[in-house]
Design a protein around this motif. Structure first.
Motif, PDB file in Angstrom:
ATOM      1  N   ARG A   1     -11.316  -6.058   4.809  1.00  0.00           N
ATOM      2  CA  ARG A   1     -11.058  -5.225   4.131  1.00  0.00           C
ATOM      3  C   ARG A   1      -9.930  -5.214   3.110  1.00  0.00           C
ATOM      4  O   ARG A   1      -9.897  -4.538   2.357  1.00  0.00           O
ATOM      5  CB  ARG A   1     -12.023  -3.936   4.224  1.00  0.00           C
TER       6      ARG A   1
ATOM      7  N   SER B   1      -8.504  -7.478   0.581  1.00  0.00           N
ATOM      8  CA  SER B   1      -8.715  -7.364  -0.427  1.00  0.00           C
ATOM      9  C   SER B   1      -9.859  -5.710  -1.389  1.00  0.00           C
ATOM     10  O   SER B   1     -10.103  -5.577  -2.548  1.00  0.00           O
ATOM     11  CB  SER B   1     -10.066  -8.874  -0.462  1.00  0.00           C
ATOM     12  N   ASP B   2     -10.536  -5.777  -0.822  1.00  0.00           N
ATOM     13  CA  ASP B   2     -11.736  -4.681  -0.957  1.00  0.00           C
ATOM     14  C   ASP B   2     -11.116  -2.878   0.256  1.00  0.00           C
ATOM     15  O   ASP B   2     -12.029  -2.747   1.070  1.00  0.00           O
ATOM     16  CB  ASP B   2     -13.381  -4.873  -0.937  1.00  0.00           C
TER      17      ASP B   2
ATOM     18  N   GLY C   1      -6.190  -5.655  -3.098  1.00  0.00           N
ATOM     19  CA  GLY C   1      -7.273  -4.412  -3.058  1.00  0.00           C
ATOM     20  C   GLY C   1      -6.328  -3.345  -3.966  1.00  0.00           C
ATOM     21  O   GLY C   1      -6.355  -2.405  -4.185  1.00  0.00           O
TER      22      GLY C   1
END
Length: 334
Positions: free
Chosen positions: A230, A232-233, A294
């Motif tokens: 995760r 990028s998110d 992110g």
């Protein structure tokens, strides 16, 4: 052993290629020839053009053959930094594709996977990508199956993550050509403890702790895997706790005990490392890099980046670019 049964390997070297990756593959092959008392392996250094090629260690090597002249090869491995590109963006990749069509096994070591993929060699096949380059690789090639295994190999495509993995691949070649006993003796010559194969994951350093992950508690390892998936998110500690079936407080305590820092700071360090890969090994705008790791904007990214590395992303990129240009020095490669 006659000429026909010998294995001939070409190494296509680019400016700034990682020297250790080359020697880590040639030396066990050389030793195998000596132990077996026969020329079981031969190798040739190849460049886009003949001549002197400077390695990452500032030691020069001589490419005795140009890519256009490459022939009589069983395999050809690309060695480069991630930023290097073919001088002839049309002819050289076409030559590689022609070699592949004529039965030459192509491959890469460390950053050599970048020009290999750019050449249109890799389609649906998985490849090994060094963890240091993973974020930059996924940003440039989002549709390629990048693996964290030290070796990802098939009959026609062989990719390895770094120098030690290149040694392992060389031992596999020795075993296939000369048998297990010779491969074992070669490994003992160099005090190489074991021959790793496919399915073995890379060792990845734990942020700001003297570990490679093997001795981390299971809860921390599972949380790190979630963080890594995760980048990028952005994920919260509460979400990680839910996914691992514990409370946020348990996650906090486990990270503090195992790494000396909170999971939030550990996660930020992972995102900063990914950001730095993109800063140094891609030409993406800083705002795009912020989104890729992110962040909603570049402002907090720049602040966290400077805290982590002592320079802003822009300063770091200028430094890297200057290092590439001045005296033709490459950015350090693995």
């Amino acid at each position: 052993m006659d000429h026909e049964s010998r294995i001939h390997i070409g190494f296509l070297i680019f400016e700034g290629f990682p020297m250790a990756c080359l020697t880590s593959m040639i030396e066990p092959l050389r030793a195998a020839n000596e132990i077996a008392n026969q020329p079981a392996f031969a190798w040739t250094l190849i460049g886009e053009k003949k001549g002197r090629v400077m390695s990452s260690a500032q030691v020069a090597f001589e490419a005795t053959q140009s890519l256009a002249e490459a022939n009589d090869l069983d395999s050809l491995f690309l060695l480069s930094s991630p930023t290097e590109r073919f001088a002839d963006a049309q002819k050289s990749p076409a030559t590689l594709r022609s070699l592949a069509r004529h039965g030459v096994t192509l491959g890469s070591i460390s950053g050599g996977v970048f020009p290999l993929v750019r050449a249109g060699i890799v389609h649906r096949q998985p490849v090994s990508v060094h963890w240091c380059y993973e974020a930059a690789f996924r940003a440039e090639f989002p549709d390629v199956d990048a693996r964290s295994d030290v070796i990802v190999a098939s009959a026609r495509l062989q990719t390895v993550s770094g120098a030690a993995a290149a040694f392992d691949l060389a031992l596999r070649l020795v075993e296939g050509q000369l048998g297990r006993e010779t491969a074992h003796e070669v490994a003992c010559w160099f005090q190489h403890p074991s021959m790793r194969g496919e399915g073995v994951r890379q060792k990845v350093p734990v942020a700001q702790a003297p570990h490679t992950g093997d001795d981390l508690p299971d809860l921390v390892l599972r949380a790190v895997d979630i963080f890594a998936s995760r980048i990028s998110d952005a994920v919260t500690v509460a979400e990680v706790a839910r996914k691992t079936g514990v409370t946020p407080r348990q996650v906090e305590r486990a990270f503090k005990a195992a790494t000396g820092q909170s999971p939030t700071h550990y996660y930020r360090a992972m995102r900063m490392k990914a950001a730095r890969q993109l800063v140094i090994y891609s030409g993406d705008a800083i705002a795009d890099i912020a989104a890729a790791v992110g962040y909603g904007s570049s402002v907090p990214l720049v602040s966290h980046y400077k805290a982590a590395f002592g320079v802003t992303p822009q300063q770091d990129r200028r430094r890297a670019n200057q290092f590439r240009v001045d005296a033709n020095k490459p950015v350090p490669s693995i």
